[in-house]
Design a protein around this motif. Structure first.
Motif, mmCIF file in Angstrom:
data_model
loop_
_atom_site.group_PDB
_atom_site.id
_atom_site.type_symbol
_atom_site.label_atom_id
_atom_site.label_comp_id
_atom_site.label_asym_id
_atom_site.label_seq_id
_atom_site.Cartn_x
_atom_site.Cartn_y
_atom_site.Cartn_z
ATOM 1 N N LEU A 138 23.566 -27.751 -25.061
ATOM 2 C CA LEU A 138 24.450 -28.559 -25.890
ATOM 3 C C LEU A 138 24.761 -27.853 -27.209
ATOM 4 N N LYS A 139 23.762 -27.182 -27.769
ATOM 5 C CA LYS A 139 23.965 -26.549 -29.069
ATOM 6 C C LYS A 139 24.952 -25.391 -28.995
ATOM 7 N N THR A 140 25.049 -24.758 -27.841
ATOM 8 C CA THR A 140 25.915 -23.585 -27.716
ATOM 9 C C THR A 140 27.240 -23.888 -27.018
ATOM 10 N N GLN A 141 27.236 -24.815 -26.055
ATOM 11 C CA GLN A 141 28.429 -25.041 -25.243
ATOM 12 C C GLN A 141 29.100 -26.389 -25.500
ATOM 13 N N ALA A 142 28.413 -27.297 -26.177
ATOM 14 C CA ALA A 142 29.007 -28.616 -26.447
ATOM 15 C C ALA A 142 28.502 -29.113 -27.798
ATOM 16 N N THR A 143 28.875 -28.409 -28.835
ATOM 17 C CA THR A 143 28.359 -28.730 -30.173
ATOM 18 C C THR A 143 28.820 -30.093 -30.674
ATOM 19 N N HIS A 144 29.874 -30.652 -30.068
ATOM 20 C CA HIS A 144 30.365 -31.954 -30.509
ATOM 21 C C HIS A 144 29.565 -33.114 -29.923
ATOM 22 N N LYS A 145 28.674 -32.825 -28.973
ATOM 23 C CA LYS A 145 27.891 -33.884 -28.326
ATOM 24 C C LYS A 145 26.573 -34.103 -29.072
ATOM 25 N N HIS A 146 26.087 -35.328 -29.015
ATOM 26 C CA HIS A 146 24.834 -35.687 -29.652
ATOM 27 C C HIS A 146 23.717 -35.753 -28.608
ATOM 28 N N LEU A 147 22.506 -35.463 -29.057
ATOM 29 C CA LEU A 147 21.339 -35.445 -28.170
ATOM 30 C C LEU A 147 20.257 -36.351 -28.728
ATOM 31 N N ILE A 148 19.607 -37.089 -27.836
ATOM 32 C CA ILE A 148 18.460 -37.901 -28.217
ATOM 33 C C ILE A 148 17.408 -37.774 -27.118
ATOM 34 N N PHE A 149 16.156 -37.584 -27.519
ATOM 35 C CA PHE A 149 15.046 -37.519 -26.576
ATOM 36 C C PHE A 149 14.467 -38.910 -26.388
#
Length: 269
Positions: free
Chosen positions: A1-12
């Protein structure tokens, strides 16, 4: 996500948090929180834990995309970690099919959570992680089996994975679960013999015998792996770079929670 989809948010989301001691949950939340927002969760349609906090975070994500009518949130992870159960817990009813085995979810399924938030139930994703296999001092196949990625019934020789399993589980929990004598593995070349002796004792105690009275070690090995994957045998990975507390007072709580969780809804995909 950090390299290919920087506009997306991540939650664990740390599901099945009721199966481990509280100090382990707290420390993993703190450690993973350094990378992304992290929530402890227990998936249940009747008595969930962390449901309100997770819904609040998803609503915040929708608020950040005020220009979009709806947002879609994918639930991604290893097989058999309870992705579908998390969605069922958020909806408070069974909208996704679940089973305590990997591979139950085979296609994407869209589920409406709120007017602006849709959830996507995804099949399990398996990542190549040779470092994890090296760190655990076992081969990649054993790591995959013990992570619940492979169904025990489909293994050509499940006995190969019992020694790695017993190494990770404290002897007292094995004795408590099966009421069979077990003092742990001695290490080195004696591990295989000790493993076979334990499996044979368990087979005789449970009446798993073949013709001629020989122990059915394959059936017992499959049972052990299934019990491991479903939480009957308490185990956990301590957070990295953090010493484990000397006090073991919370360990019995983990064993009790593992037994109680068999009646909950935090199954696999």
């Amino acid at each position: 996500l950090k390299t290919q989809a920087t506009h997306k948010h991540l939650i664990f989301v740390l599901n099945k948090c009721d199966l481990v001691p509280n100090w382990v949950v707290r420390r993993w939340v703190s450690k993973l929180g350094e990378t992304a927002p992290t929530l402890a969760f227990r998936a249940s349609t009747t008595k969930p834990f962390g449901k309100g906090a997770l819904i609040d975070v998803l609503r915040q994500f929708a608020h950040l995309r005020h220009d979009a009518k709806q947002i879609s949130c994918g639930v991604v992870g290893y097989p058999n970690v309870g992705k579908s159960s998390v969605i069922n817990a958020l909806r408070a009813k069974a909208v996704c099919k679940v089973a305590p085995v990997p591979g139950e979810t085979k296609v994407w399924q869209y589920v409406t959570l709120t007017r602006r938030v849709n959830l996507i139930d995804c099949p399990g994703v398996v990542y190549d992680d040779p470092k994890a296999a090296k760190d655990q001092s076992d081969d990649a196949d054993a790591v995959a089996v013990l992570k619940g990625i492979v169904r025990a019934e489909r293994l050509p020789d499940p006995m190969l994975f019992i020694a790695p399993l017993l190494k990770r589980c404290e002897a007292k929990h094995v004795v408590a679960a099966y009421e069979v004598e077990f003092e742990g593995l001695p290490g080195g070349d004696g591990d295989q013999a000790a493993t076979e002796a334990f499996v044979e004792r368990l087979a005789r105690k449970s009446g798993r015998l073949r013709k001629g009275g020989e122990p059915d070690t394959r059936t017992v090995a499959v049972q052990l792996i299934n019990d491991w994957q479903r939480g009957r045998l308490p185990h956990f990975v301590a957070p990295p770079c953090l010493p484990r507390p000397e006090a073991e007072a919370e360990q019995p709580e983990a064993a009790a929670n593992a037994s109680a969780s068999e009646d909950s809804d935090d199954g696999g995909d």
